[in-house]
Write a protein that holds these residues in place. Sequence first.
Motif, PDB file in Angstrom:
ATOM      1  N   ASN A   1       0.843  -1.185   0.000  1.00  0.00           N
ATOM      2  CA  ASN A   1       0.000   0.000   0.000  1.00  0.00           C
ATOM      3  C   ASN A   1       0.889   1.249   0.000  1.00  0.00           C
ATOM      4  O   ASN A   1       1.548   1.547   0.990  1.00  0.00           O
ATOM      5  N   PRO A   2       0.918   2.001  -1.114  1.00  0.00           N
ATOM      6  CA  PRO A   2       1.800   3.164  -1.197  1.00  0.00           C
ATOM      7  C   PRO A   2       1.376   4.313  -0.285  1.00  0.00           C
ATOM      8  O   PRO A   2       2.177   5.214  -0.023  1.00  0.00           O
ATOM      9  N   PHE A   3       0.152   4.282   0.214  1.00  0.00           N
ATOM     10  CA  PHE A   3      -0.355   5.361   1.063  1.00  0.00           C
ATOM     11  C   PHE A   3       0.137   5.240   2.509  1.00  0.00           C
ATOM     12  O   PHE A   3       0.124   6.208   3.259  1.00  0.00           O
ATOM     13  N   VAL A   4       0.570   4.045   2.914  1.00  0.00           N
ATOM     14  CA  VAL A   4       0.964   3.773   4.295  1.00  0.00           C
ATOM     15  C   VAL A   4       2.212   4.568   4.668  1.00  0.00           C
ATOM     16  O   VAL A   4       3.137   4.721   3.877  1.00  0.00           O
ATOM     17  N   GLY A   5       2.207   5.092   5.892  1.00  0.00           N
ATOM     18  CA  GLY A   5       3.366   5.807   6.403  1.00  0.00           C
ATOM     19  C   GLY A   5       2.954   7.054   7.149  1.00  0.00           C
ATOM     20  O   GLY A   5       1.770   7.332   7.345  1.00  0.00           O
ATOM     21  N   THR A   6       3.935   7.814   7.573  1.00  0.00           N
ATOM     22  CA  THR A   6       3.715   9.091   8.233  1.00  0.00           C
ATOM     23  C   THR A   6       4.098  10.180   7.256  1.00  0.00           C
ATOM     24  O   THR A   6       5.204  10.170   6.693  1.00  0.00           O
ATOM     25  N   TRP A   7       3.184  11.123   7.037  1.00  0.00           N
ATOM     26  CA  TRP A   7       3.341  12.168   6.039  1.00  0.00           C
ATOM     27  C   TRP A   7       3.173  13.530   6.700  1.00  0.00           C
ATOM     28  O   TRP A   7       2.205  13.752   7.411  1.00  0.00           O
ATOM     29  N   LYS A   8       4.119  14.420   6.446  1.00  0.00           N
ATOM     30  CA  LYS A   8       4.053  15.768   7.016  1.00  0.00           C
ATOM     31  C   LYS A   8       3.695  16.764   5.916  1.00  0.00           C
ATOM     32  O   LYS A   8       4.281  16.752   4.833  1.00  0.00           O
ATOM     33  N   LEU A   9       2.731  17.638   6.208  1.00  0.00           N
ATOM     34  CA  LEU A   9       2.299  18.655   5.263  1.00  0.00           C
ATOM     35  C   LEU A   9       3.440  19.622   4.978  1.00  0.00           C
ATOM     36  O   LEU A   9       4.050  20.168   5.892  1.00  0.00           O
ATOM     37  N   ASN A  10       3.719  19.823   3.695  1.00  0.00           N
ATOM     38  CA  ASN A  10       4.734  20.777   3.261  1.00  0.00           C
ATOM     39  C   ASN A  10       3.996  22.070   2.909  1.00  0.00           C
ATOM     40  O   ASN A  10       3.448  22.208   1.815  1.00  0.00           O
ATOM     41  N   LEU A  11       3.966  22.995   3.848  1.00  0.00           N
ATOM     42  CA  LEU A  11       3.213  24.240   3.669  1.00  0.00           C
ATOM     43  C   LEU A  11       3.753  25.091   2.526  1.00  0.00           C
ATOM     44  O   LEU A  11       2.984  25.758   1.831  1.00  0.00           O
ATOM     45  N   ALA A  12       5.057  25.063   2.289  1.00  0.00           N
ATOM     46  CA  ALA A  12       5.658  25.874   1.228  1.00  0.00           C
ATOM     47  C   ALA A  12       5.207  25.438  -0.163  1.00  0.00           C
ATOM     48  O   ALA A  12       5.153  26.250  -1.079  1.00  0.00           O
ATOM     49  N   LYS A  13       4.845  24.168  -0.315  1.00  0.00           N
ATOM     50  CA  LYS A  13       4.435  23.650  -1.626  1.00  0.00           C
ATOM     51  C   LYS A  13       2.917  23.500  -1.752  1.00  0.00           C
ATOM     52  O   LYS A  13       2.434  23.057  -2.788  1.00  0.00           O
ATOM     53  N   SER A  14       2.177  23.841  -0.709  1.00  0.00           N
ATOM     54  CA  SER A  14       0.728  23.656  -0.698  1.00  0.00           C
ATOM     55  C   SER A  14      -0.001  24.983  -0.868  1.00  0.00           C
ATOM     56  O   SER A  14       0.530  26.041  -0.516  1.00  0.00           O
ATOM     57  N   THR A  15      -1.211  24.917  -1.425  1.00  0.00           N
ATOM     58  CA  THR A  15      -2.040  26.116  -1.566  1.00  0.00           C
ATOM     59  C   THR A  15      -3.421  25.842  -0.982  1.00  0.00           C
ATOM     60  O   THR A  15      -3.946  24.729  -1.091  1.00  0.00           O
ATOM     61  N   PHE A  16      -3.985  26.879  -0.372  1.00  0.00           N
ATOM     62  CA  PHE A  16      -5.309  26.789   0.248  1.00  0.00           C
ATOM     63  C   PHE A  16      -6.133  27.980  -0.213  1.00  0.00           C
ATOM     64  O   PHE A  16      -5.767  29.127   0.050  1.00  0.00           O
ATOM     65  N   GLU A  17      -7.220  27.723  -0.914  1.00  0.00           N
ATOM     66  CA  GLU A  17      -8.100  28.789  -1.399  1.00  0.00           C
ATOM     67  C   GLU A  17      -9.460  28.642  -0.746  1.00  0.00           C
ATOM     68  O   GLU A  17     -10.063  27.575  -0.874  1.00  0.00           O
ATOM     69  N   PRO A  18      -9.987  29.535   0.007  1.00  0.00           N
ATOM     70  CA  PRO A  18      -9.465  30.872   0.207  1.00  0.00           C
ATOM     71  C   PRO A  18      -8.445  30.967   1.323  1.00  0.00           C
ATOM     72  O   PRO A  18      -7.851  32.025   1.520  1.00  0.00           O
ATOM     73  N   GLY A  19      -8.199  29.924   2.070  1.00  0.00           N
ATOM     74  CA  GLY A  19      -7.255  29.999   3.178  1.00  0.00           C
ATOM     75  C   GLY A  19      -7.981  30.328   4.466  1.00  0.00           C
ATOM     76  O   GLY A  19      -9.202  30.410   4.471  1.00  0.00           O
ATOM     77  N   PRO A  20      -7.315  30.477   5.519  1.00  0.00           N
ATOM     78  CA  PRO A  20      -5.870  30.341   5.697  1.00  0.00           C
ATOM     79  C   PRO A  20      -5.452  28.879   5.843  1.00  0.00           C
ATOM     80  O   PRO A  20      -6.274  28.010   6.139  1.00  0.00           O
ATOM     81  N   ALA A  21      -4.176  28.641   5.679  1.00  0.00           N
ATOM     82  CA  ALA A  21      -3.615  27.302   5.800  1.00  0.00           C
ATOM     83  C   ALA A  21      -3.461  26.934   7.275  1.00  0.00           C
ATOM     84  O   ALA A  21      -3.316  27.804   8.129  1.00  0.00           O
ATOM     85  N   PRO A  22      -3.463  25.630   7.573  1.00  0.00           N
ATOM     86  CA  PRO A  22      -3.162  25.231   8.954  1.00  0.00           C
ATOM     87  C   PRO A  22      -1.701  25.554   9.265  1.00  0.00           C
ATOM     88  O   PRO A  22      -0.883  25.707   8.352  1.00  0.00           O
TER      89      PRO A  22
END
Length: 157
Positions: A23-44
């Motif tokens: 399962n490629p989804f398995v693991g611990t993943w950290k949000l990369n805020l610099a590469k993410s966009t949130f419309e309208p925002g704000p980002a976590p």
Amino acid sequence: MKRVLFVLSLLVLSSGLLFAQDNPFVGTWKLNLAKSTFEPGPAPQSQTRTIVAQGDGAKYTFDGVAADGKPFSYSFTVKYDGKDYPITGTGAPAGADTIAIRLVGTNKAKATEKKDGKEVAEAEVEVSKDGKVSTVKIKGKTADGKEFHADTVYDKQ
């Protein structure tokens, strides 16, 4: 007949275990805020997604700090069969209380999130071929009818 059922049961169980290992989804993943966009925002401020294989499905846990500084945590356990499964905790997108996920490729899945039986968000999740990056594209409407869209990038830890 019993032997046939036993063999079929072993095949189903082993295929589920093989999927869990692959399962490629398995693991611990950290949000990369610099590469993410949130419309309208704000980002976590931060978010960590932990996925643990469970048979032919997985348990997803999201923990983080919202834009206003308040912690959030929600989780769900699903099979990748497109059926609705409950979301527990607080902070799910659009206040969703159920999620359905189905695989649409080896490293790709689509999810539908609902609140009180009504669809509130759709997401497309993809894991890079090298397994190091996961992208989630989500769109939906908040409880007050405002549209939102986010393209999030997670780095595998």
